[in-house]
Write a protein that holds these residues in place. Sequence first.
Motif, PDB file in Angstrom:
ATOM      1  N   ALA A   2       0.768  -1.209   0.000  1.00  5.40           N
ATOM      2  CA  ALA A   2       0.000   0.000   0.000  1.00  5.40           C
ATOM      3  C   ALA A   2       0.817   1.285   0.000  1.00  5.40           C
ATOM      4  O   ALA A   2       1.030   1.899   1.005  1.00  5.40           O
ATOM      5  CB  ALA A   2      -0.895  -0.025   1.200  1.00  5.40           C
ATOM      6  N   ALA A   3       1.291   1.701  -1.149  1.00  8.09           N
ATOM      7  CA  ALA A   3       2.090   2.905  -1.221  1.00  8.09           C
ATOM      8  C   ALA A   3       1.229   4.156  -1.095  1.00  8.09           C
ATOM      9  O   ALA A   3       1.502   5.016  -0.278  1.00  8.09           O
ATOM     10  CB  ALA A   3       2.870   2.939  -2.539  1.00  8.09           C
ATOM     11  N   PHE A   4       0.198   4.273  -1.918  1.00  2.77           N
ATOM     12  CA  PHE A   4      -0.746   5.381  -1.833  1.00  2.77           C
ATOM     13  C   PHE A   4      -2.135   4.766  -1.673  1.00  2.77           C
ATOM     14  O   PHE A   4      -2.593   4.035  -2.536  1.00  2.77           O
ATOM     15  CB  PHE A   4      -0.744   6.217  -3.128  1.00  2.77           C
ATOM     16  N   GLN A   5      -2.802   5.048  -0.572  1.00  4.35           N
ATOM     17  CA  GLN A   5      -4.124   4.473  -0.361  1.00  4.35           C
ATOM     18  C   GLN A   5      -5.078   5.528   0.166  1.00  4.35           C
ATOM     19  O   GLN A   5      -4.688   6.435   0.901  1.00  4.35           O
ATOM     20  CB  GLN A   5      -4.089   3.311   0.638  1.00  4.35           C
ATOM     21  N   ALA A   6      -6.353   5.369  -0.204  1.00  3.26           N
ATOM     22  CA  ALA A   6      -7.400   6.205   0.354  1.00  3.26           C
ATOM     23  C   ALA A   6      -8.679   5.429   0.342  1.00  3.26           C
ATOM     24  O   ALA A   6      -8.968   4.709  -0.599  1.00  3.26           O
ATOM     25  CB  ALA A   6      -7.564   7.489  -0.463  1.00  3.26           C
ATOM     26  N   GLY A   7      -9.469   5.546   1.364  1.00  4.52           N
ATOM     27  CA  GLY A   7     -10.713   4.794   1.434  1.00  4.52           C
ATOM     28  C   GLY A   7     -11.833   5.517   0.725  1.00  4.52           C
ATOM     29  O   GLY A   7     -11.738   6.690   0.407  1.00  4.52           O
ATOM     30  N   ALA A  34      -0.015   7.764  -9.088  1.00  3.66           N
ATOM     31  CA  ALA A  34      -0.490   7.313  -7.780  1.00  3.66           C
ATOM     32  C   ALA A  34      -1.146   8.447  -7.008  1.00  3.66           C
ATOM     33  O   ALA A  34      -2.191   8.257  -6.368  1.00  3.66           O
ATOM     34  CB  ALA A  34       0.673   6.717  -6.981  1.00  3.66           C
ATOM     35  N   ARG A  35      -0.545   9.629  -7.051  1.00  5.06           N
ATOM     36  CA  ARG A  35      -1.112  10.756  -6.318  1.00  5.06           C
ATOM     37  C   ARG A  35      -2.454  11.167  -6.918  1.00  5.06           C
ATOM     38  O   ARG A  35      -3.424  11.434  -6.186  1.00  5.06           O
ATOM     39  CB  ARG A  35      -0.131  11.927  -6.319  1.00  5.06           C
TER      40      ARG A  35
END
Length: 225
Positions: A2-7, A34-35
Amino acid sequence: MAAFQAGSDSRNGHPPTLSALILSDVCFLYESLARALSEAQIIVLDRCSSVAEAVAIVSESAPDLLLIDAAFNSGLAAVGQILSAATKTRIVVVAVSETESNVLSWIRAGVSGYIPNTARLVDLPAMLQGIARGEQACSAFIAGSLLRELRDHGPQGETSHSPNLTDRERQVLRLIGSGRANKEIARELNISLATAKSHVHNLLGKLNLRHRGQVTAWLHSAERA
């Protein structure tokens, strides 16, 4: 991983959360993608810098999307290897020069969609959401090229009930078109995995298709015939 994660919450009219894997050996491209995706509530699982790594993660994690950098070395050849490991993962090639030869080469390889190199990062999440739903926005020129490709190499006016498919093969055809993996086809039809694979192999041969990624396009073309 999980380098970049958001729910995200897929209720209340919001689009469902998607997970994505990025195959690129260019660090700044990965970080930019990713961003942009994480800000749009798309979970970026990881970056892969080799095909072997991508195959391993796809087999284990089954992301919704795999984004391949169009400039990645041997990217076209990688598609077939990844498709063999993928279940419901849709492969999307990113930063493609939107010419007829480029786009058709990737589609023939088996990708589900592409992002042209003229696209803006702000538009990327919506484009990926569309591809995940089986939609692809493309220029009128490319749309015409795709129609000619289907006309010249597709079902040639045959309906989804031909050429001479058995009832079981029609069932398998529809299940593949809805994104079912071989294990899911076996379970839904109450047959063994080996039998399901045999039906898929025979079906692709009858439709003159090279891989299951082409089935959706075949169905759409047949429905219009």
